[in-house]
Design a protein around this motif. Structure first.
Motif, PDB file in Angstrom:
ATOM      1  N   LEU A 130       0.914  -0.988   0.031  1.00 58.14           N
ATOM      2  CA  LEU A 130      -0.046   0.100   0.039  1.00 58.14           C
ATOM      3  C   LEU A 130       1.017   1.432   0.019  1.00 58.14           C
ATOM      4  O   LEU A 130       0.334   2.177  -0.876  1.00 58.14           O
ATOM      5  N   ALA A 131       1.923   1.112   0.734  1.00 62.80           N
ATOM      6  CA  ALA A 131       2.825   2.359   0.748  1.00 62.80           C
ATOM      7  C   ALA A 131       3.419   2.598  -0.731  1.00 62.80           C
ATOM      8  O   ALA A 131       3.470   3.737  -1.187  1.00 62.80           O
ATOM      9  N   VAL A 132       3.814   1.425  -1.329  1.00 64.75           N
ATOM     10  CA  VAL A 132       4.142   1.683  -2.828  1.00 64.75           C
ATOM     11  C   VAL A 132       3.181   2.118  -3.671  1.00 64.75           C
ATOM     12  O   VAL A 132       3.392   2.965  -4.451  1.00 64.75           O
ATOM     13  N   GLU A 183       3.365   5.587  -5.757  1.00 62.28           N
ATOM     14  CA  GLU A 183       3.193   5.582  -7.211  1.00 62.28           C
ATOM     15  C   GLU A 183       2.119   6.671  -7.410  1.00 62.28           C
ATOM     16  O   GLU A 183       2.194   7.654  -8.508  1.00 62.28           O
ATOM     17  N   GLU A 184       1.004   6.740  -7.028  1.00 65.14           N
ATOM     18  CA  GLU A 184      -0.061   7.683  -7.424  1.00 65.14           C
ATOM     19  C   GLU A 184       0.392   9.088  -6.992  1.00 65.14           C
ATOM     20  O   GLU A 184       0.192   9.950  -7.846  1.00 65.14           O
ATOM     21  N   MET A 185       1.114   9.207  -5.999  1.00 66.59           N
ATOM     22  CA  MET A 185       1.510  10.624  -5.445  1.00 66.59           C
ATOM     23  C   MET A 185       2.751  11.311  -6.275  1.00 66.59           C
ATOM     24  O   MET A 185       2.873  12.365  -6.721  1.00 66.59           O
ATOM     25  N   SER A 186       3.553  10.197  -7.038  1.00 66.27           N
ATOM     26  CA  SER A 186       4.526  10.594  -7.691  1.00 66.27           C
ATOM     27  C   SER A 186       4.435  10.634  -9.269  1.00 66.27           C
ATOM     28  O   SER A 186       5.236  11.162 -10.000  1.00 66.27           O
ATOM     29  N   GLY A 187       3.224  10.438  -9.584  1.00 65.79           N
ATOM     30  CA  GLY A 187       3.059  10.229 -11.186  1.00 65.79           C
ATOM     31  C   GLY A 187       3.744   9.048 -11.684  1.00 65.79           C
ATOM     32  O   GLY A 187       3.934   9.128 -12.795  1.00 65.79           O
ATOM     33  N   GLY A 188       4.122   8.078 -10.875  1.00 68.31           N
ATOM     34  CA  GLY A 188       4.852   6.844 -11.526  1.00 68.31           C
ATOM     35  C   GLY A 188       6.503   7.140 -11.618  1.00 68.31           C
ATOM     36  O   GLY A 188       7.134   6.184 -12.128  1.00 68.31           O
ATOM     37  N   ARG A 189       6.746   8.331 -11.147  1.00 65.80           N
ATOM     38  CA  ARG A 189       8.302   8.555 -11.360  1.00 65.80           C
ATOM     39  C   ARG A 189       9.121   7.850 -10.411  1.00 65.80           C
ATOM     40  O   ARG A 189       8.780   7.843  -9.250  1.00 65.80           O
ATOM     41  N   ILE A 245      17.893  -1.975   3.051  1.00 64.86           N
ATOM     42  CA  ILE A 245      16.653  -2.150   3.154  1.00 64.86           C
ATOM     43  C   ILE A 245      15.836  -2.295   1.890  1.00 64.86           C
ATOM     44  O   ILE A 245      14.774  -3.128   1.829  1.00 64.86           O
ATOM     45  N   ALA A 246      16.560  -1.883   0.724  1.00 69.43           N
ATOM     46  CA  ALA A 246      15.685  -1.830  -0.610  1.00 69.43           C
ATOM     47  C   ALA A 246      16.147  -3.208  -1.419  1.00 69.43           C
ATOM     48  O   ALA A 246      15.898  -3.038  -2.634  1.00 69.43           O
ATOM     49  N   ASP A 247      17.421  -3.981  -0.867  1.00 69.42           N
ATOM     50  CA  ASP A 247      17.968  -4.958  -1.606  1.00 69.42           C
ATOM     51  C   ASP A 247      16.976  -5.875  -2.389  1.00 69.42           C
ATOM     52  O   ASP A 247      16.969  -6.183  -3.568  1.00 69.42           O
ATOM     53  N   ASP A 248      16.105  -6.221  -1.495  1.00 66.71           N
ATOM     54  CA  ASP A 248      15.341  -7.322  -2.015  1.00 66.71           C
ATOM     55  C   ASP A 248      14.190  -6.734  -2.843  1.00 66.71           C
ATOM     56  O   ASP A 248      13.552  -7.529  -3.488  1.00 66.71           O
ATOM     57  N   ASN A 249      14.261  -5.355  -3.140  1.00 67.53           N
ATOM     58  CA  ASN A 249      12.986  -4.921  -3.989  1.00 67.53           C
ATOM     59  C   ASN A 249      13.879  -4.066  -5.252  1.00 67.53           C
ATOM     60  O   ASN A 249      13.105  -3.330  -6.068  1.00 67.53           O
ATOM     61  N   GLY A 250      15.115  -4.477  -5.470  1.00 68.33           N
ATOM     62  CA  GLY A 250      15.854  -4.075  -6.641  1.00 68.33           C
ATOM     63  C   GLY A 250      16.134  -2.752  -6.469  1.00 68.33           C
ATOM     64  O   GLY A 250      16.708  -1.933  -7.456  1.00 68.33           O
ATOM     65  N   ASN A 251      16.480  -1.867  -5.455  1.00 68.94           N
ATOM     66  CA  ASN A 251      17.091  -0.787  -4.974  1.00 68.94           C
ATOM     67  C   ASN A 251      16.470   0.583  -5.887  1.00 68.94           C
ATOM     68  O   ASN A 251      17.200   1.352  -6.563  1.00 68.94           O
ATOM     69  N   TRP A 252      14.995   0.551  -5.869  1.00 70.24           N
ATOM     70  CA  TRP A 252      14.504   1.758  -6.187  1.00 70.24           C
ATOM     71  C   TRP A 252      13.509   2.144  -5.539  1.00 70.24           C
ATOM     72  O   TRP A 252      13.121   1.608  -4.482  1.00 70.24           O
ATOM     73  N   MET A 253      12.911   3.183  -5.993  1.00 70.85           N
ATOM     74  CA  MET A 253      11.750   4.125  -5.245  1.00 70.85           C
ATOM     75  C   MET A 253      11.029   4.946  -5.934  1.00 70.85           C
ATOM     76  O   MET A 253      11.564   5.482  -6.780  1.00 70.85           O
ATOM     77  N   TYR A 254       9.716   5.167  -5.586  1.00 73.23           N
ATOM     78  CA  TYR A 254       9.127   6.210  -6.376  1.00 73.23           C
ATOM     79  C   TYR A 254       9.537   7.502  -5.750  1.00 73.23           C
ATOM     80  O   TYR A 254       9.990   7.737  -4.415  1.00 73.23           O
ATOM     81  N   TYR A 296       8.327   9.991  -4.024  1.00 75.38           N
ATOM     82  CA  TYR A 296       7.393  10.592  -3.167  1.00 75.38           C
ATOM     83  C   TYR A 296       7.822   9.880  -1.824  1.00 75.38           C
ATOM     84  O   TYR A 296       7.557   8.987  -1.487  1.00 75.38           O
ATOM     85  N   GLY A 297       8.631  10.883  -0.808  1.00 71.70           N
ATOM     86  CA  GLY A 297       8.636  10.307   0.214  1.00 71.70           C
ATOM     87  C   GLY A 297       9.465   9.155   0.268  1.00 71.70           C
ATOM     88  O   GLY A 297      10.404   9.053  -0.699  1.00 71.70           O
ATOM     89  N   ASN A 298       9.460   8.388   1.053  1.00 76.44           N
ATOM     90  CA  ASN A 298      10.229   7.122   1.249  1.00 76.44           C
ATOM     91  C   ASN A 298       9.350   5.980   1.493  1.00 76.44           C
ATOM     92  O   ASN A 298       8.927   5.633   2.477  1.00 76.44           O
ATOM     93  N   MET A 299       8.897   5.128   0.460  1.00 75.18           N
ATOM     94  CA  MET A 299       8.154   4.100   0.766  1.00 75.18           C
ATOM     95  C   MET A 299       8.688   2.760   1.636  1.00 75.18           C
ATOM     96  O   MET A 299       8.068   2.087   2.110  1.00 75.18           O
ATOM     97  N   TYR A 300       9.974   3.009   2.018  1.00 72.90           N
ATOM     98  CA  TYR A 300      10.445   2.042   2.986  1.00 72.90           C
ATOM     99  C   TYR A 300      10.558   2.678   4.158  1.00 72.90           C
ATOM    100  O   TYR A 300      11.334   2.087   5.316  1.00 72.90           O
ATOM    101  N   TYR A 301       9.737   3.458   4.681  1.00 75.49           N
ATOM    102  CA  TYR A 301      10.027   4.129   5.891  1.00 75.49           C
ATOM    103  C   TYR A 301       9.848   3.588   7.061  1.00 75.49           C
ATOM    104  O   TYR A 301      10.481   3.474   8.011  1.00 75.49           O
ATOM    105  N   VAL A 302       8.699   2.745   7.066  1.00 77.12           N
ATOM    106  CA  VAL A 302       8.196   1.913   8.059  1.00 77.12           C
ATOM    107  C   VAL A 302       9.413   0.978   8.618  1.00 77.12           C
ATOM    108  O   VAL A 302      10.018   0.378   9.562  1.00 77.12           O
ATOM    109  N   LYS A 303       9.992   0.453   7.499  1.00 77.71           N
ATOM    110  CA  LYS A 303      10.861  -0.899   7.370  1.00 77.71           C
ATOM    111  C   LYS A 303      12.376  -0.209   8.248  1.00 77.71           C
ATOM    112  O   LYS A 303      12.870  -0.651   8.974  1.00 77.71           O
ATOM    113  N   LEU A 304      12.681   1.033   7.513  1.00 83.68           N
ATOM    114  CA  LEU A 304      13.761   1.681   8.190  1.00 83.68           C
ATOM    115  C   LEU A 304      13.429   2.240   9.804  1.00 83.68           C
ATOM    116  O   LEU A 304      14.536   1.813  10.476  1.00 83.68           O
ATOM    117  N   VAL A 305      12.443   2.554  10.090  1.00 82.61           N
ATOM    118  CA  VAL A 305      12.193   2.812  11.403  1.00 82.61           C
ATOM    119  C   VAL A 305      12.175   1.513  12.442  1.00 82.61           C
ATOM    120  O   VAL A 305      12.721   1.673  13.287  1.00 82.61           O
TER     121      VAL A 305
END
Length: 226
Positions: free
Chosen positions: A181-183, A187-193, A201-210, A212-221
């Protein structure tokens, strides 16, 4: 003494004996009740003492785990965070606030909670104590919204990064934060950029992000929560 008088005397004697027995029973019951009350009070006192000891031990263990997870530069602000968190009515969220500080700045910048923008100010325009006070007020507002919309704690944490509107988004999508849901929200807020995001923390997801903010934030905290 007439036969009638003797009969009356025997009846009175019998009644007296019965009254004495009843009195003894009542006294025994009263004594038992008093004993139960005394014992109960003693047990309650012992239970309260054990409860206090358990709470104190848990607090010490929590403190020890926090010290293992958090940097000294963050721990130096623990008392300040606790003061403003309690003032804002969110004292139980101190571990989360400290973990957020670890993620945001590791306690190494003036705006330790990166909360200037949540106050409508330019980035990094608050000093450490002002930053903590603003962060606690802002987080308290998120907590109140989360309670109103019945969403979980991780939604509050992600909303610290995404903004309050994330709470409404989660409320409309099951009431519980998930990474997916965070992703989707990013995606919606960034327009897909998208952009590269090189972090373990992003290794398992291919080391990318949208973007807008940080979609990994909860995992980081969560890395810094005891």
């Amino acid at each position: 003494m007439s036969k009638r008088d003797r009969k009356r005397a025997r009846r009175l004697a019998k009644e007296n004996r019965e009254n004495e027995v009843r009195l003894q029973i009542v006294m025994a019951v009263v004594s038992a009740v008093l004993l139960i009350i005394v014992l109960g009070a003693g047990i309650f006192k012992v239970e309260e003492e054990l409860k206090e000891e358990r709470i104190e031990k848990e607090a010490e263990e929590l403190q020890a785990r926090e010290e293992e997870l958090l940097s000294d530069s963050v721990l130096q602000y623990e008392d300040t965070v606790r003061h403003y968190a309690e003032e804002a009515g969110i004292g139980e969220h101190v571990p989360v606030l400290l973990a957020i500080m670890e993620v945001e700045t590791k306690g190494e910048r003036d705006d330790v909670m990166q909360s200037s923008e949540s106050a409508g100010l330019e980035p990094n325009s608050l000093g450490p104590e002002e930053s903590i006070e603003q962060a606690c007020d802002y987080y308290a507002g998120l907590v109140r919204r989360a309670e109103e919309y019945e969403v979980d704690r991780n939604t509050i944490i992600q909303a610290y990064n995404y903004g309050p509107s994330y709470i409404y988004y989660i409320a409309e999508n099951g009431g519980k934060h998930t990474f997916d849901l965070a992703v989707e929200y990013a995606e919606e807020m960034s327009g897909g950029r998208t952009a590269d995001y090189t972090h373990p923390i992003a290794d398992d997801n291919g080391n990318w992000m949208y973007l807008y903010g940080n979609m990994y934030y909860v995992k980081l905290v969560e890395q810094y929560l005891p």
